[in-house]
Design a protein around this motif. Structure first.
Motif, PDB file in Angstrom:
ATOM      1  N   VAL A  16     -11.887   3.974  -6.369  1.00  0.00           N
ATOM      2  CA  VAL A  16     -10.745   4.377  -5.553  1.00  0.00           C
ATOM      3  C   VAL A  16     -10.971   3.996  -4.094  1.00  0.00           C
ATOM      4  O   VAL A  16     -10.078   3.463  -3.428  1.00  0.00           O
ATOM      5  CB  VAL A  16     -10.493   5.899  -5.684  1.00  0.00           C
ATOM      6  CG1 VAL A  16      -9.426   6.344  -4.685  1.00  0.00           C
ATOM      7  CG2 VAL A  16     -10.067   6.260  -7.100  1.00  0.00           C
ATOM      8  N   PHE A  19     -10.509   0.269  -3.672  1.00  0.00           N
ATOM      9  CA  PHE A  19      -9.101  -0.109  -3.706  1.00  0.00           C
ATOM     10  C   PHE A  19      -8.377   0.339  -2.441  1.00  0.00           C
ATOM     11  O   PHE A  19      -7.502  -0.364  -1.938  1.00  0.00           O
ATOM     12  CB  PHE A  19      -8.420   0.488  -4.937  1.00  0.00           C
ATOM     13  CG  PHE A  19      -8.480  -0.421  -6.136  1.00  0.00           C
ATOM     14  CD1 PHE A  19      -7.585  -1.463  -6.274  1.00  0.00           C
ATOM     15  CD2 PHE A  19      -9.440  -0.242  -7.109  1.00  0.00           C
ATOM     16  CE1 PHE A  19      -7.645  -2.313  -7.351  1.00  0.00           C
ATOM     17  CE2 PHE A  19      -9.508  -1.073  -8.202  1.00  0.00           C
ATOM     18  CZ  PHE A  19      -8.605  -2.123  -8.332  1.00  0.00           C
ATOM     19  N   GLN A  20      -8.734   1.505  -1.933  1.00  0.00           N
ATOM     20  CA  GLN A  20      -8.124   1.967  -0.689  1.00  0.00           C
ATOM     21  C   GLN A  20      -8.486   1.036   0.460  1.00  0.00           C
ATOM     22  O   GLN A  20      -7.648   0.731   1.313  1.00  0.00           O
ATOM     23  CB  GLN A  20      -8.558   3.398  -0.391  1.00  0.00           C
ATOM     24  CG  GLN A  20      -7.927   4.432  -1.318  1.00  0.00           C
ATOM     25  CD  GLN A  20      -8.466   5.829  -1.089  1.00  0.00           C
ATOM     26  OE1 GLN A  20      -9.558   6.002  -0.537  1.00  0.00           O
ATOM     27  NE2 GLN A  20      -7.715   6.834  -1.543  1.00  0.00           N
ATOM     28  N   SER A  23      -6.402  -2.045   0.053  1.00  0.00           N
ATOM     29  CA  SER A  23      -5.020  -1.780   0.451  1.00  0.00           C
ATOM     30  C   SER A  23      -4.888  -1.706   1.965  1.00  0.00           C
ATOM     31  O   SER A  23      -3.903  -2.193   2.541  1.00  0.00           O
ATOM     32  CB  SER A  23      -4.521  -0.476  -0.184  1.00  0.00           C
ATOM     33  OG  SER A  23      -4.494  -0.576  -1.585  1.00  0.00           O
ATOM     34  N   GLU A 215      -2.086   3.464  -8.110  1.00  0.00           N
ATOM     35  CA  GLU A 215      -1.287   3.519  -6.882  1.00  0.00           C
ATOM     36  C   GLU A 215      -1.747   2.471  -5.872  1.00  0.00           C
ATOM     37  O   GLU A 215      -0.960   2.044  -5.015  1.00  0.00           O
ATOM     38  CB  GLU A 215      -1.364   4.918  -6.262  1.00  0.00           C
ATOM     39  CG  GLU A 215      -0.636   5.985  -7.077  1.00  0.00           C
ATOM     40  CD  GLU A 215      -0.936   7.389  -6.597  1.00  0.00           C
ATOM     41  OE1 GLU A 215      -1.779   7.531  -5.672  1.00  0.00           O
ATOM     42  OE2 GLU A 215      -0.344   8.345  -7.127  1.00  0.00           O
ATOM     43  N   GLN A 216      -2.999   2.041  -5.972  1.00  0.00           N
ATOM     44  CA  GLN A 216      -3.526   1.030  -5.054  1.00  0.00           C
ATOM     45  C   GLN A 216      -3.250  -0.386  -5.547  1.00  0.00           C
ATOM     46  O   GLN A 216      -3.652  -1.356  -4.904  1.00  0.00           O
ATOM     47  CB  GLN A 216      -5.042   1.221  -4.868  1.00  0.00           C
ATOM     48  CG  GLN A 216      -5.443   2.564  -4.309  1.00  0.00           C
ATOM     49  CD  GLN A 216      -4.857   2.831  -2.933  1.00  0.00           C
ATOM     50  OE1 GLN A 216      -4.669   1.915  -2.152  1.00  0.00           O
ATOM     51  NE2 GLN A 216      -4.554   4.094  -2.641  1.00  0.00           N
TER      52      GLN A 216
END
Length: 312
Positions: A16, A19-20, A23, A215-216
Motif C-alpha cells: 500500500v 502504491f501510495q 500515486s 484504489e491506488q
C-alpha cells in the motif's frame, strides 16, 4: 494455504505504501505538466498540436493502472491467495475457494470511484456474437449487475458464488459458444445421459471493490484455468499479453504438472515480451507440513519443488 492464512499480511502495508508513493509521484508529475502547459500559454509558445500531446499525457496519467494477472490451473490456490490479500479483514473466504474448480470465468478485481461497489457479469450467450468483452464494456445494459454490501461478509459471499455458477446445455449450443470440441476426449466423457455438457453461466466478471491497493490503481485478473484460457481468445490475444506482470501459481501438493507446463509455455512465455514481469509462486506449502517428518525433510521437499524446471 489454510484459514489461518486469512489474516492481513504485513507485506500488504508495504505494498500500500509503495502504491501510495507511486500515486503521489503520478500526481506531482501531472501538476508539473499542467504548470508547463500554463507557462507555454503565458509565453505564447503553445499550439494545438502541443495542447493535444499535453492533454494526452494528462489523460494517460489519470487512467494509469497496474494490471497483474493471476494464472494457474484450477485448484492451485489462486482464489485463496486473492482472499488472503484483499478480503482477509472479513475473516471469511469471500471469493469461492474449495476443492475443484470454483472460478469459472475470467474475473477482474478493480476499483472505479465513479461506480458503486458491484459485481458485473457478462452472460456466456454473448459468445454467440462476434464482439469482444472489451467492446461490451461500452454497453453496461448487456451486463448483469449485483450490488455489493461491503459491510456484510455473508452477503458478499452469496454474491460471489455467481462467478462459479454453471448450466447444462446441448452440444450444439456449446459448440456455438466455442466451448465444446468433439476431438477432445475429456469433453466427450463429460457428456451426461441427456447428451448435455456443463458450461459457465458467465463469460467475464468484474468486481468493483474499494481496497487500498485497488484504489491506488492495481487491477487483478484472475484466470480460471487452462480450459478457459484456451477457449477465450481475448485472454490469449489481449488480456494476458497486455498485463504488466503475471503471477504464475503452482501447488506444492501437485508439483509441476503437464498442464502447468502447457499454460506456462503457450500462454505466458509465448505471449509476453521479455520486458514483462513473470513471477512463479509455490503455493500450498502448508500441505507439506507433517508431524512424521522433520523440519529439514520438509524444507528439502520444498526446495525440490522450487528447483523443478518449467523447461522454457
Amino acid at each position: 494455504m489454510s484459514t489461518d492464512d486469512l489474516q492481513p499480511v504485513a507485506a500488504n502495508d508495504h505494498l500500500v505504501a509503495d502504491f501510495q508513493a507511486y500515486s503521489a509521484w503520478r500526481g506531482h508529475l501531472s501538476q508539473s505538466i499542467a504548470q508547463l502547459s500554463r507557462w507555454l500559454n503565458e509565453q505564447d509558445l503553445n499550439d494545438s498540436q502541443t495542447t493535444l500531446r499535453i492533454q494526452g499525457l494528462l489523460d494517460r496519467l489519470k487512467e494509469d493502472k497496474l494490471n497483474i494477472a493471476f494464472v494457474a490451473e484450477f485448484s492451485r490456490g489462486k482464489s485463496e491467495l486473492i482472499n488472503a490479500i484483499f478480503f482477509a479483514h472479513y475473516g471469511k473466504r469471500i471469493l469461492p475457494s474449495s476443492a475443484g474448480r470454483t472460478t469459472m470465468c475470467p474475473t477482474e478485481l478493480l476499483f472505479d470511484a465513479g461506480r458503486v461497489p458491484s459485481l458485473q457479469l457478462l452472460p456466456i450467450e454473448t459468445r454467440g456474437n462476434n464482439v469482444t468483452t472489451v467492446e461490451y464494456r461500452r454497453y453496461p445494459e448487456e451486463w448483469h449487475s449485483i450490488a455489493l454490501d461491503i459491510d456484510d461478509a455473508d452477503s458478499m459471499q452469496d454474491a460471489f458464488k455467481e462467478i462459479g455458477r454453471t448450466q447444462r446445455v446441448s452440444v450444439e449450443t456449446a459448440k456455438r459458444f466455442g466451448l465444446y470440441d468433439e476431438g477432445d476426449p475429456d469433453q466427450v466423457v463429460a457428456l451426461d445421459v441427456h447428451g448435455e455438457v456443463e458450461i459457465p453461466c458467465w463469460r467475464h466478471a468484474m468486481i468493483n471493490f474499494p481496497h487500498p491497493l485497488l484504489e491506488q490503481g492495481l487491477v487483478i485478473l484472475d484466470t480460471p484455468g487452462l480450459n478457459a484460457i484456451g477457449t477465450e481468445p481475448e485472454l490469449t490475444l489481449n488480456l494476458l499479453p497486455n498485463a504488466h506482470a503475471i503471477l504464475f501459481i503452482l501447488a506444492a501438493d501437485t508439483g509441476v504438472t503437464k498442464s502447468d507446463i502447457e499454460v506456462w509455455r503457450n500462454h505466458i512465455v509465448r505471449n509476453q515480451s521479455g520486458k514483462r514481469g513473470r513471477l512463479v509462486v509455490l503455493n500450498k506449502i502448508d500441505g507439506l507440513w507433517d508431524d512424521l517428518r522433520t523440519s529439514a525433510e520438509i524444507d528439502a521437499e520444498i526446495a525440490k519443488q522450487v528447483k523443478t524446471p518449467l523447461n522454457y
